[in-house]
Design an enzyme around this catalytic site. Structure first.
Site, PDB file in Angstrom:
ATOM      1  N   LEU A 175       0.791  -1.227   0.000  1.00 47.35           N
ATOM      2  CA  LEU A 175       0.000   0.000   0.000  1.00 47.35           C
ATOM      3  C   LEU A 175       0.828   1.284   0.000  1.00 47.35           C
ATOM      4  O   LEU A 175       0.270   2.368   0.090  1.00 47.35           O
ATOM      5  CB  LEU A 175      -1.012   0.009   1.160  1.00 47.35           C
ATOM      6  N   CYS A 176       2.164   1.184  -0.078  1.00 53.38           N
ATOM      7  CA  CYS A 176       2.991   2.388  -0.247  1.00 53.38           C
ATOM      8  C   CYS A 176       2.904   2.852  -1.692  1.00 53.38           C
ATOM      9  O   CYS A 176       2.882   2.038  -2.604  1.00 53.38           O
ATOM     10  CB  CYS A 176       4.453   2.094   0.091  1.00 53.38           C
ATOM     11  N   HIS A 177       2.885   4.158  -1.868  1.00 49.39           N
ATOM     12  CA  HIS A 177       2.859   4.722  -3.207  1.00 49.39           C
ATOM     13  C   HIS A 177       4.251   4.691  -3.821  1.00 49.39           C
ATOM     14  O   HIS A 177       5.228   5.010  -3.140  1.00 49.39           O
ATOM     15  CB  HIS A 177       2.388   6.184  -3.157  1.00 49.39           C
ATOM     16  N   GLU A 199      10.271   5.394   3.138  1.00 49.83           N
ATOM     17  CA  GLU A 199      11.485   5.290   2.333  1.00 49.83           C
ATOM     18  C   GLU A 199      12.726   5.491   3.199  1.00 49.83           C
ATOM     19  O   GLU A 199      13.721   4.761   3.049  1.00 49.83           O
ATOM     20  CB  GLU A 199      11.437   6.305   1.186  1.00 49.83           C
ATOM     21  N   ASP A 228      24.961  -8.695   7.132  1.00 52.60           N
ATOM     22  CA  ASP A 228      25.270  -9.727   6.144  1.00 52.60           C
ATOM     23  C   ASP A 228      26.757  -9.774   5.817  1.00 52.60           C
ATOM     24  O   ASP A 228      27.344 -10.850   5.725  1.00 52.60           O
ATOM     25  CB  ASP A 228      24.462  -9.487   4.864  1.00 52.60           C
TER      26      ASP A 228
END
Length: 159
Positions: A75-77, A113, A127
């Site tokens: 649902l993020c634009h 973001e 990592d």
């Protein structure tokens, strides 16, 4: 459910309609922390990790992740980002702080973001160094500041 913008009055999920919103300058700053053994941090800062320059690779990963936020978070634009900046700071001999600043001229904010950028950068540090320090920990990850849009300027209080 009416208080939650990603659900309609019947509780069904939806992407918020931002069509009527004004385009404004928006900015978000987020941070995350990676805690590790002192020897691990020294190797990172001295660029002596066999996989490469950990912080530069984490910076690139965070920038790339910023551009993929809409693919990762439902649902993020999808947004046309103006700029992304990631910085790293050794707070002490065991903790590296990662900060992202994301800017846009748009109809919706860039908090997700900025948070995605620091999250993926922290995961990349883990990592790249897990072979020498599996006990590293990540977090907290949090919004530090945001500006623009209807809700105005927010700055996280210290302490």
């Amino acid at each position: 459910m009416s208080d939650f913008t990603h659900f309609d009055e019947d509780g069904a999920s939806r992407m918020v309609d931002v069509g009527a919103k004004a385009i404004t300058a928006r900015m978000a700053v987020a941070e995350s922390f990676v805690t590790m053994k002192p020897e691990t941090q020294k190797r990172i800062l001295d660029r002596r990790v066999s996989k490469g320059d950990v912080l530069e690779i984490a910076r690139i990963a965070g920038i790339m992740a910023t551009k993929k936020t809409a693919d990762l978070i439902p649902l993020c634009h999808p947004l046309s980002i103006n700029s992304v900046c990631l910085d790293f700071e050794a707070l002490n001999e065991t903790t590296i702080r990662i900060e992202s600043t994301v800017k846009i001229d748009g109809k919706t904010g860039v908090e997700m973001e900025a948070l995605t950028a620091v999250s993926v950068a922290a995961l990349t540090v883990y990592d790249m160094c897990k072979a020498i320090d599996r006990a590293m920990s990540l977090g907290p990850t949090q919004l530090v500041e945001k500006s623009g849009g209807k809700s105005g300027h927010y700055i996280r209080k210290k302490g």
